[in-house]
Design a protein around this motif. Sequence first.
Motif, PDB file in Angstrom:
ATOM      1  N   UNK A 211       0.916  -1.302  -0.155  1.00 39.50           N
ATOM      2  CA  UNK A 211       0.039   0.081  -0.201  1.00 39.50           C
ATOM      3  C   UNK A 211       0.892   1.153   0.000  1.00 39.50           C
ATOM      4  N   UNK A 212       0.612   2.318  -0.738  1.00 37.02           N
ATOM      5  CA  UNK A 212       1.534   3.321  -0.721  1.00 37.02           C
ATOM      6  C   UNK A 212       0.748   4.510   0.262  1.00 37.02           C
ATOM      7  N   UNK A 213       1.875   5.116   0.762  1.00 33.89           N
ATOM      8  CA  UNK A 213       1.679   6.109   1.746  1.00 33.89           C
ATOM      9  C   UNK A 213       2.852   7.074   1.794  1.00 33.89           C
ATOM     10  N   UNK A 214       2.655   8.205   2.383  1.00 34.19           N
ATOM     11  CA  UNK A 214       3.719   9.395   2.404  1.00 34.19           C
ATOM     12  C   UNK A 214       4.988   8.640   3.337  1.00 34.19           C
ATOM     13  N   UNK A 215       5.055   7.722   3.987  1.00 30.93           N
ATOM     14  CA  UNK A 215       6.187   7.080   4.470  1.00 30.93           C
ATOM     15  C   UNK A 215       6.552   5.920   3.831  1.00 30.93           C
ATOM     16  N   UNK A 216       6.244   5.875   2.554  1.00 24.95           N
ATOM     17  CA  UNK A 216       6.721   4.903   1.644  1.00 24.95           C
ATOM     18  C   UNK A 216       5.679   3.593   1.681  1.00 24.95           C
ATOM     19  N   UNK A 217       5.825   2.773   0.737  1.00 21.26           N
ATOM     20  CA  UNK A 217       4.947   1.577   0.747  1.00 21.26           C
ATOM     21  C   UNK A 217       5.033   0.592   1.981  1.00 21.26           C
ATOM     22  N   UNK A 218       4.124   0.076   2.195  1.00 23.23           N
ATOM     23  CA  UNK A 218       4.073  -0.986   3.458  1.00 23.23           C
ATOM     24  C   UNK A 218       3.184  -2.126   3.122  1.00 23.23           C
ATOM     25  N   UNK A 219       3.635  -3.129   3.715  1.00 27.16           N
ATOM     26  CA  UNK A 219       2.979  -4.351   3.482  1.00 27.16           C
ATOM     27  C   UNK A 219       1.697  -4.624   4.140  1.00 27.16           C
ATOM     28  N   UNK A 220       0.656  -5.221   3.436  1.00 30.51           N
ATOM     29  CA  UNK A 220      -0.604  -5.686   3.848  1.00 30.51           C
ATOM     30  C   UNK A 220      -0.452  -7.330   3.602  1.00 30.51           C
ATOM     31  N   UNK A 221      -0.016  -8.180   4.645  1.00 31.50           N
ATOM     32  CA  UNK A 221       0.115  -9.544   4.394  1.00 31.50           C
ATOM     33  C   UNK A 221      -1.124 -10.080   3.724  1.00 31.50           C
ATOM     34  N   UNK A 222      -0.820 -11.211   3.117  1.00 31.97           N
ATOM     35  CA  UNK A 222      -1.726 -12.002   2.410  1.00 31.97           C
ATOM     36  C   UNK A 222      -3.070 -12.240   2.877  1.00 31.97           C
ATOM     37  N   UNK A 223      -3.114 -12.566   4.313  1.00 36.25           N
ATOM     38  CA  UNK A 223      -3.903 -13.315   5.101  1.00 36.25           C
ATOM     39  C   UNK A 223      -4.990 -12.092   5.409  1.00 36.25           C
TER      40      UNK A 223
ATOM     41  N   UNK B  38      10.192  -4.126  13.433  1.00 37.01           N
ATOM     42  CA  UNK B  38      10.175  -2.432  13.619  1.00 37.01           C
ATOM     43  C   UNK B  38       9.805  -1.999  12.149  1.00 37.01           C
ATOM     44  N   UNK B  39       9.366  -2.645  11.254  1.00 37.58           N
ATOM     45  CA  UNK B  39       8.801  -2.247   9.831  1.00 37.58           C
ATOM     46  C   UNK B  39       7.514  -1.817  10.070  1.00 37.58           C
ATOM     47  N   UNK B  40       7.091  -0.690   9.336  1.00 37.46           N
ATOM     48  CA  UNK B  40       5.597  -0.484   9.176  1.00 37.46           C
ATOM     49  C   UNK B  40       4.945  -1.565   8.450  1.00 37.46           C
ATOM     50  N   UNK B  41       3.739  -1.822   8.887  1.00 37.35           N
ATOM     51  CA  UNK B  41       3.098  -2.974   8.335  1.00 37.35           C
ATOM     52  C   UNK B  41       1.599  -2.697   8.669  1.00 37.35           C
ATOM     53  N   UNK B  42       0.856  -3.122   7.765  1.00 31.70           N
ATOM     54  CA  UNK B  42      -0.734  -3.075   7.903  1.00 31.70           C
ATOM     55  C   UNK B  42      -1.629  -4.217   8.034  1.00 31.70           C
ATOM     56  N   UNK B  43      -2.573  -4.051   8.963  1.00 28.63           N
ATOM     57  CA  UNK B  43      -3.683  -5.201   8.993  1.00 28.63           C
ATOM     58  C   UNK B  43      -5.180  -4.541   9.240  1.00 28.63           C
ATOM     59  N   UNK B  44      -5.986  -5.599   8.896  1.00 29.48           N
ATOM     60  CA  UNK B  44      -7.110  -5.317   8.760  1.00 29.48           C
ATOM     61  C   UNK B  44      -8.020  -5.716  10.066  1.00 29.48           C
TER      62      UNK B  44
END
Length: 277
Positions: free
Chosen positions: A21-33, A55-61
Motif C-alpha cells: 500500500x502506498x503512503x507518505x512514509x513509503x510503501x508498506x505491506x498488507x500480508x496476504x491473510x 520495527x517495519x511499518x505494516x498494515x492489518x485489517x
Amino acid sequence: MALGDFNELEVARAVDFGLYLTSDDGDLLLPGKYVPEGTQIGDKLRVFVYRDSEDRLIATNLEPLAKINEFAALTVRDVSEVGAFLDWGLEKDLFLPYRNQRRALRPGQRVTVFVYLDETSDRIVANAKWERYLPDVEFTGQAGDQVQLFVADETELGYPVIVNGTHQGLLYHNEVFRPLRLGDTPTGYVRQVRPDGKLDISLQKAGYDEALDAADTLLDVLRKAGGALPLSDKSEPDDIYRRLGMSKKVFKKALGTLYKRGLVQLSPEETRLVSGE
C-alpha cells in the motif's frame, strides 16, 4: 499516515505474500491473510498501521483493542526484565516498559494503560500510569450529573475510574454492590466534586431519584417473574443483589415506593404484585 491508527491507503502493487500500500512514509505491506477477496490495484483499503517485530511499518485489517491516545484494560501475555507485553488484538503484542508500570505484573493479569506513540523511538507503547494523560481541566459538571465510567483500577478504598474520558473519580467499595472488572464501562453519578478536582462517584442516583429508578427496576423484574419474587426486607443482601443488582438499602426504598403506590403485597418470604398489575 497515522501510525497507531486507521488509514485509507491505496493498493500500489501485488506480491506473492500480500499487497503493498502506498503512503507518505513509503510503501508498506498488507500480508496476504489480511487482503479482502476481490481487492484490485488502485483500490483504497481501511487498515490499521503499526510496526512488526522487526520495527517495519505494516498494515492489518484486524481491529486492535486500543489505538494511540486511548485508554484500555488489556491482559498481560508475558513479562521480561525490560517490561511487559500486552494482548491488544494484533499479532505483535503491545509493549509496556518497566518504567511505565505502576506495580509488578504477571501473565494473565489485566492492567489499565494509556496507549501512545513514543516520539523518541517512534514506537507504539503503553503506560500504566494512566492518570498522567487525563487533561488538566476543571470538571464543569455538578453533583447528581450522570456520567460514563471506565473502571481503571482497584485499591483498598474502592475503584479508581475515568469519568467521561477526561477526569479521575473514585467508586468507594461501600457504594458498589455488583462485581466490577477493569475495563467495565458502567453509567455512574457524581456524588461530589472534591477540592482537588477529583470526583466521588456512585453507581446509583442519590435520594429520591434512586428510589424511583430502583422501584421501576423491581416492578419490571416482578412482572417478568410472573408476579412474585422470593425476596422481602428480611432477605439477605447477597440474595437481593444476585437477583436485582442492587443493595438491600436501595431494595427497601424500592419496596416502600411500590407499597405506597399500592402495587405490591409484602410478606416475610416474598414480594407479590397486587392482582391486576
